[in-house]
Design an enzyme around this catalytic site. Structure first.
Site, PDB file in Angstrom:
ATOM      1  N   CYS A 116       0.729  -0.950  -0.008  1.00 24.12           N
ATOM      2  CA  CYS A 116      -0.054  -0.146   0.151  1.00 24.12           C
ATOM      3  C   CYS A 116       0.930   1.263  -0.104  1.00 24.12           C
ATOM      4  O   CYS A 116       0.331   2.265  -0.342  1.00 24.12           O
ATOM      5  CB  CYS A 116      -0.948   0.077   1.094  1.00 24.12           C
ATOM      6  SG  CYS A 116      -1.938  -1.418   0.975  1.00 24.12           S
ATOM      7  N   HIS A 282      -3.912   7.072   1.195  1.00 21.91           N
ATOM      8  CA  HIS A 282      -3.822   5.756   0.350  1.00 21.91           C
ATOM      9  C   HIS A 282      -5.364   5.334   0.795  1.00 21.91           C
ATOM     10  O   HIS A 282      -5.956   5.505   2.137  1.00 21.91           O
ATOM     11  CB  HIS A 282      -3.063   4.636   0.905  1.00 21.91           C
ATOM     12  CG  HIS A 282      -3.433   3.317   0.894  1.00 21.91           C
ATOM     13  ND1 HIS A 282      -3.877   2.773  -0.290  1.00 21.91           N
ATOM     14  CD2 HIS A 282      -3.405   2.136   1.828  1.00 21.91           C
ATOM     15  CE1 HIS A 282      -4.203   1.576  -0.038  1.00 21.91           C
ATOM     16  NE2 HIS A 282      -4.022   1.253   1.154  1.00 21.91           N
ATOM     17  N   ASN A 312     -10.256  -0.511  -2.504  1.00 14.60           N
ATOM     18  CA  ASN A 312      -8.496  -0.132  -1.950  1.00 14.60           C
ATOM     19  C   ASN A 312      -7.754  -0.939  -3.254  1.00 14.60           C
ATOM     20  O   ASN A 312      -7.792  -2.154  -3.473  1.00 14.60           O
ATOM     21  CB  ASN A 312      -8.187  -1.291  -0.575  1.00 14.60           C
ATOM     22  CG  ASN A 312      -6.747  -0.982  -0.239  1.00 14.60           C
ATOM     23  OD1 ASN A 312      -6.043  -0.719  -1.150  1.00 14.60           O
ATOM     24  ND2 ASN A 312      -6.550  -1.256   1.040  1.00 14.60           N
TER      25      ASN A 312
HETATM   26  N1  COA Z   1     -19.044  -9.685   5.240  1.00 12.04           N
HETATM   27  C1  COA Z   1     -19.805 -10.045   6.276  1.00 12.04           C
HETATM   28  N2  COA Z   1     -19.209 -10.399   7.551  1.00 12.04           N
HETATM   29  C2  COA Z   1     -17.834 -10.413   7.459  1.00 12.04           C
HETATM   30  C3  COA Z   1     -16.867  -9.714   6.218  1.00 12.04           C
HETATM   31  C4  COA Z   1     -17.766  -9.462   5.460  1.00 12.04           C
HETATM   32  N3  COA Z   1     -16.947  -9.172   4.075  1.00 12.04           N
HETATM   33  N4  COA Z   1     -15.815 -10.041   6.855  1.00 12.04           N
HETATM   34  C5  COA Z   1     -15.573 -10.425   8.360  1.00 12.04           C
HETATM   35  N5  COA Z   1     -17.011 -10.667   8.767  1.00 12.04           N
HETATM   36  C6  COA Z   1     -17.507 -11.018   9.939  1.00 12.04           C
HETATM   37  C7  COA Z   1     -16.310 -11.562  10.663  1.00 12.04           C
HETATM   38  O1  COA Z   1     -16.362 -13.098  10.441  1.00 12.04           O
HETATM   39  C8  COA Z   1     -16.828 -11.434  12.187  1.00 12.04           C
HETATM   40  O2  COA Z   1     -17.685 -12.437  12.466  1.00 12.04           O
HETATM   41  P1  COA Z   1     -17.952 -12.953  14.042  1.00 12.04           P
HETATM   42  O3  COA Z   1     -18.101 -11.807  14.762  1.00 12.04           O
HETATM   43  O4  COA Z   1     -19.298 -13.961  14.107  1.00 12.04           O
HETATM   44  O5  COA Z   1     -16.651 -13.544  14.196  1.00 12.04           O
HETATM   45  C9  COA Z   1     -17.602 -10.158  11.917  1.00 12.04           C
HETATM   46  O6  COA Z   1     -17.765  -9.715  10.677  1.00 12.04           O
HETATM   47  C10 COA Z   1     -16.388  -8.985  12.693  1.00 12.04           C
HETATM   48  O7  COA Z   1     -15.247  -9.146  11.991  1.00 12.04           O
HETATM   49  P2  COA Z   1     -14.000  -8.059  12.452  1.00 12.04           P
HETATM   50  O8  COA Z   1     -12.864  -8.640  11.481  1.00 12.04           O
HETATM   51  O9  COA Z   1     -13.900  -7.903  13.893  1.00 12.04           O
HETATM   52  O10 COA Z   1     -14.712  -7.016  11.902  1.00 12.04           O
HETATM   53  P3  COA Z   1     -14.326  -5.436  11.680  1.00 12.04           P
HETATM   54  O11 COA Z   1     -15.080  -4.574  12.038  1.00 12.04           O
HETATM   55  O12 COA Z   1     -12.810  -5.445  12.331  1.00 12.04           O
HETATM   56  O13 COA Z   1     -14.127  -4.999  10.213  1.00 12.04           O
HETATM   57  C11 COA Z   1     -12.353  -4.875   8.414  1.00 12.04           C
HETATM   58  C12 COA Z   1     -13.174  -5.908   9.203  1.00 12.04           C
HETATM   59  C13 COA Z   1     -11.333  -5.548   7.554  1.00 12.04           C
HETATM   60  C14 COA Z   1     -13.302  -4.158   7.635  1.00 12.04           C
HETATM   61  C15 COA Z   1     -11.580  -3.808   9.319  1.00 12.04           C
HETATM   62  O14 COA Z   1     -10.766  -4.587  10.425  1.00 12.04           O
HETATM   63  C16 COA Z   1     -10.697  -2.979   8.698  1.00 12.04           C
HETATM   64  O15 COA Z   1     -10.998  -2.262   7.880  1.00 12.04           O
HETATM   65  N6  COA Z   1      -9.203  -3.336   8.890  1.00 12.04           N
HETATM   66  C17 COA Z   1      -8.214  -2.304   8.273  1.00 12.04           C
HETATM   67  C18 COA Z   1      -8.010  -3.327   6.977  1.00 12.04           C
HETATM   68  C19 COA Z   1      -7.252  -2.527   5.850  1.00 12.04           C
HETATM   69  O16 COA Z   1      -7.493  -1.120   5.853  1.00 12.04           O
HETATM   70  N7  COA Z   1      -6.288  -2.995   5.115  1.00 12.04           N
HETATM   71  C20 COA Z   1      -5.602  -2.660   4.160  1.00 12.04           C
HETATM   72  C21 COA Z   1      -4.349  -2.001   4.801  1.00 12.04           C
HETATM   73  S1  COA Z   1      -3.702  -1.035   3.735  1.00 12.04           S
END
Ligand code: COA
Length: 355
Positions: A116, A282, A312
């Site tokens: 990224c 980004h 992204n």
């Molecule tokens: N659709 C539906 N549910 C989903 C899912 C999707 N696409 N992806 C994950 N879940 C579920 C998980 O399985 C979890 O279920 P559970 O509670 O039954 O175990 C629940 O949603 C919460 O998951 P979690 O990972 O804690 O969600 P979150 O609020 O942290 O959101 C991201 C996930 C990835 C959106 C978030 O953590 C994020 O944006 N992180 C930064 C990622 C990023 O920017 N990456 C690039 C860096 S350059």
């Protein structure tokens, strides 16, 4: 010492629009979940077997070259940032050199694997080459064809819904105009958490890091002495060839490092957040960008977000967003533009530019 500027910019996104609802055909997810957690409404996927990371990079590069008002033969160095290269090796830099049809053999091609933050790293490298007078026209491309390598099952949903395909490019040239150009770039890394956002196979690790870090993963090569270590059937069958991410961990570090590295660049230049005319972060996640915006005390018109349309796009996200901002007249001559990125590695960085 000379100063360098972005003399030309261009972006390309493939035609194929994939909405959040389209993804529900493959995995258990919803438009509501994706929009609420990431702000993403849709993303683009390249045409399989017709488009690649380097072909998309070519389209963005051609636009940047035209925008700079130069000929492709004027390019004297190519920098290509991507995490989704056409080949494991050689890199996309040489494929772009070939596709552009540059006849000079002395043109160098460098590939950057900084995910990224690849574009910001690339801009810093281009800046150094131009400032020292070594090169006059550096072509920097960020391009990603994520859609070829994602897990479209429910297991991969936390990663897959976030990413999209696209490319952006700039031409970096010297400038003699007073006050204009790249003011500074700041680059950082911390490999402590390298595996928190990673695609570790195929690779030559042979389970080495997993053992040291006491990660319990079966890569399926216990009996292998030669071959089948870099890549094997077991990895494919067990979904170990897809990117993985600890989303919340990444999120927490991102919201800390983005403001830090922006403040570092501003402080170094004797400037403050109020001096920023346009922040182009980004496009990792709209929630991250909104958090950074709040911390910096910036109004909505001073932060460019387009993750809603493209997801992204990793190394391509900043040049795609910047090209859009420039095209829409939101970045004008004399503006203070700040670029900032954080991602896998972890690596992060920023660039301050007087446009
Ligand atoms: N659709 C539906 N549910 C989903 C899912 C999707 N696409 N992806 C994950 N879940 C579920 C998980 O399985 C979890 O279920 P559970 O509670 O039954 O175990 C629940 O949603 C919460 O998951 P979690 O990972 O804690 O969600 P979150 O609020 O942290 O959101 C991201 C996930 C990835 C959106 C978030 O953590 C994020 O944006 N992180 C930064 C990622 C990023 O920017 N990456 C690039 C860096 S350059």
């Amino acid at each position: 010492m000379l100063k360098s500027k972005i003399a030309g910019i261009g972006a390309y996104v493939p035609e194929g629009v994939v909405t959040n609802n389209d993804l529900t055909r493959f995995m258990d997810t919803s438009d509501e979940w994706i929009q609420e957690r990431t702000g993403i409404q849709e993303r683009r996927y390249g045409k399989k077997f017709e488009e690649t990371t380097s072909t998309m990079g070519l389209k963005a590069a051609e636009k940047a070259i035209a925008n700079a008002g130069i000929d492709k033969e004027d390019i004297d160095f190519i920098i290509f940032a991507t995490l989704s290269p056409d080949y494991y090796f050689p890199g996309c830099g040489v494929l772009l050199q070939r596709a552009l049809g540059i006849t000079k053999t002395e043109v160098g091609a460098l590939d950057i694997r900084n995910q990224c933050s690849g574009f910001v790293y690339g801009l810093s490298v281009a800046d150094q080459f131009v400032k020292t007078g070594m090169y006059k026209n550096v072509l920097l491309v960020g391009s990603e064809m994520h859609s070829m390598g994602l897990d479209f099952s429910t297991e991969g949903r936390n990663v897959t819904v976030i990413f999209g395909d696209g490319a952006g490019a700039v031409v970096v040239q010297p400038t003699e105009k007073e006050g204009q150009g790249i003011i500074n770039t700041k680059l950082h890394s911390d490999g402590t958490y390298a595996e928190k956002l990673a695609m570790i196979n195929p690779g030559s690790h042979g389970g080495y890091h997993a053992e040291k870090l006491e990660i319990d993963v079966d890569y399926g090569y216990s009996d292998a002495e030669f071959g089948e270590i870099f890549v094997n059937e077991h990895m494919v069958e067990n979904g170990q060839m897809f990117p993985n991410m600890e989303g919340q961990f990444v999120f927490k570090l991102a919201v800390q490092k983005f403001p830090e590295v922006i403040m570092e660049a501003l402080g170094d230049a004797g400037l403050s957040p109020q001096d920023i005319d346009m922040l182009v972060p980004h496009q990792a996640n709209l929630r991250i960008s909104k958090f950074v915006q709040k911390r910096m005390g910036l109004s909505d018109d001073k932060v460019w977000n387009n993750i809603q349309k493209y997801g992204n796009t990793t190394a391509a996200s900043i040049p795609i967003a910047l090209a859009e901002a420039v095209e829409k007249g939101a970045v004008k001559e004399g503006d203070l533009v700040c670029l900032a990125a954080f991602g896998s590695g972890f690596t992060w960085g920023s660039a301050l530019i007087r446009w």
